[in-house]
Design a protein around this motif. Structure first.
Motif, PDB file in Angstrom:
ATOM      1  N   CYS A  15      19.345  -2.950   0.225  1.00  0.00           N
ATOM      2  CA  CYS A  15      19.132  -2.931   1.347  1.00  0.00           C
ATOM      3  C   CYS A  15      18.281  -3.940   2.296  1.00  0.00           C
ATOM      4  CB  CYS A  15      18.693  -1.846   2.105  1.00  0.00           C
ATOM      5  SG  CYS A  15      19.280   0.069   1.259  1.00  0.00           S
TER       6      CYS A  15
ATOM      7  N   HIS B  83      28.778  -0.395   1.437  1.00  0.00           N
ATOM      8  CA  HIS B  83      27.246  -0.371   2.024  1.00  0.00           C
ATOM      9  C   HIS B  83      26.621   0.265   2.916  1.00  0.00           C
ATOM     10  CE1 HIS B  83      22.957  -0.291   0.723  1.00  0.00           C
ATOM     11  NE2 HIS B  83      23.041  -0.121   2.029  1.00  0.00           N
TER      12      HIS B  83
ATOM     13  N   CYS C  91      25.631   4.226   3.311  1.00  0.00           N
ATOM     14  CA  CYS C  91      24.386   4.458   3.543  1.00  0.00           C
ATOM     15  C   CYS C  91      23.418   4.164   5.392  1.00  0.00           C
ATOM     16  CB  CYS C  91      23.306   2.508   3.267  1.00  0.00           C
ATOM     17  SG  CYS C  91      21.873   2.733   3.197  1.00  0.00           S
TER      18      CYS C  91
ATOM     19  N   CYS D  44      20.974   1.349   6.901  1.00  0.00           N
ATOM     20  CA  CYS D  44      21.978   0.173   6.843  1.00  0.00           C
ATOM     21  C   CYS D  44      22.663   0.472   8.034  1.00  0.00           C
ATOM     22  CB  CYS D  44      22.565  -0.193   5.254  1.00  0.00           C
ATOM     23  SG  CYS D  44      21.109  -0.949   5.017  1.00  0.00           S
TER      24      CYS D  44
HETATM   25 ZN    ZN Z   1      20.892   0.330   3.130  1.00  0.00          ZN
END
Ligand code: ZN
Lengths: 86, 204
Positions: free
Chosen positions: A7, A33, A37, A40
């Protein structure tokens, strides 16, 4: 948080990603990602908001008196008839 | 070539042929943006005004040296930026030499975000109060970070144009921009978290 290191690294690239400065392969990694996520994705969203408000939120109005003094200053200091000089 | 660049080139030809009105039109076109840039660079309206006058006078006197390798706006912003940096170096050297690091709150060293800021509607972010927070957050940045963020995100120059204006490399610009954006983001985020807290406290 096993993805912490990942991350952090993704977040370090988001500014460049936003500017379209990232190669296609890495771009796809970042997009994948961000899709999986939420933290993020939130960082990315807030970064986009930051850029947007910087772009739209700073006025470029110039007060009339400043504008007038500028014009007056230039008329006094600029040699007229540029072409005739040098 | 962009239309605006072509338009500027035509105007410059006229100025060089002795048409001062064409120069006044260029001043009219760019004065607002140059003034904004200078105000943000030196954070003082009077100094910004002096530098504004100096910048356009420099531009006029140097117009023959404008090669057209870059756009006129890039060239003009380079003159303005140099004037601002020269002023700061002379009168506030500490603002450039010793204050060139973003002091990040260690608790934010790992980037975090909270929904309060990102989910705030644009009309609130861009309200009068919101705008003053944006200006404050930008002004809190160290000079060299501030200049890069203004040129890229406020003025919309490309990364290579910014590098050209501040006489730096694209990688250096990217790295400063990354830190500047995140510093502004953190400042605004902190503000909207506070605001949310005080609203919910007031409501209960
Ligand atoms: Zn992340």
């Amino acid at each position: 948080m096993t993805t912490l290191k990942g991350c952090k690294e993704f977040c370090q690239r988001l500014s460049e990603y936003l500017d379209g400065e990232i190669g296609e392969h890495e771009c796809r990694l970042i997009e994948a990602h961000l899709a999986e996520c939420p933290p993020c994705a939130l960082v990315y969203r807030s970064l986009c908001t930051t850029v947007e408000v910087c772009n739209k939120g700073v006025s470029c109005e110039i007060p009339d008196d400043v504008r007038q003094r500028l014009l007056q200053f230039l008329r006094e200091h600029c040699d007229p008839g540029y072409a005739a000089k040098t | 070539m962009r239309d605006a660049d072509q338009e500027d080139r035509t105007a410059i030809k006229k100025v060089l042929a002795g048409d001062f009105g064409a120069f006044e039109a260029l001043v009219e076109k760019y004065q607002g943006r140059i003034y904004r840039h200078l105000r943000k660079m030196v954070k003082d309206n009077h100094v910004a005004e002096d530098l504004l006058q100096e910048t356009f006078l420099n531009a006029y006197r140097g117009l023959r040296k404008f090669e057209g390798g870059s756009s006129f706006s890039t060239w003009l912003f380079r003159i303005a930026t140099n004037n601002a940096l020269m002023f700061l170096r002379k009168h506030r050297p500490q603002s450039i030499e010793y204050d060139d690091e973003i002091r990040s709150d260690p608790s934010l060293a790992f980037m975090t975000s909270s929904p309060e800021f990102a989910d705030t509607p644009l009309e609130v972010l861009l309200s009068q109060e919101g705008r003053s927070k944006i200006e404050e957050a930008i002004e809190a940045l160290p000079t060299l970070y501030r200049s890069v963020l203004i040129l890229r995100d406020v003025e919309g120059f490309s990364l290579s144009e910014v590098a050209d204006i501040v006489n730096s490399s694209v990688p250096a610009v990217k790295s400063r921009l990354h830190r500047a954006r995140n510093a502004v983001r953190e400042t605004l985020m902190g503000y909207y978290i506070e605001k949310e807290l005080s609203t919910s406290r007031g409501a209960s």
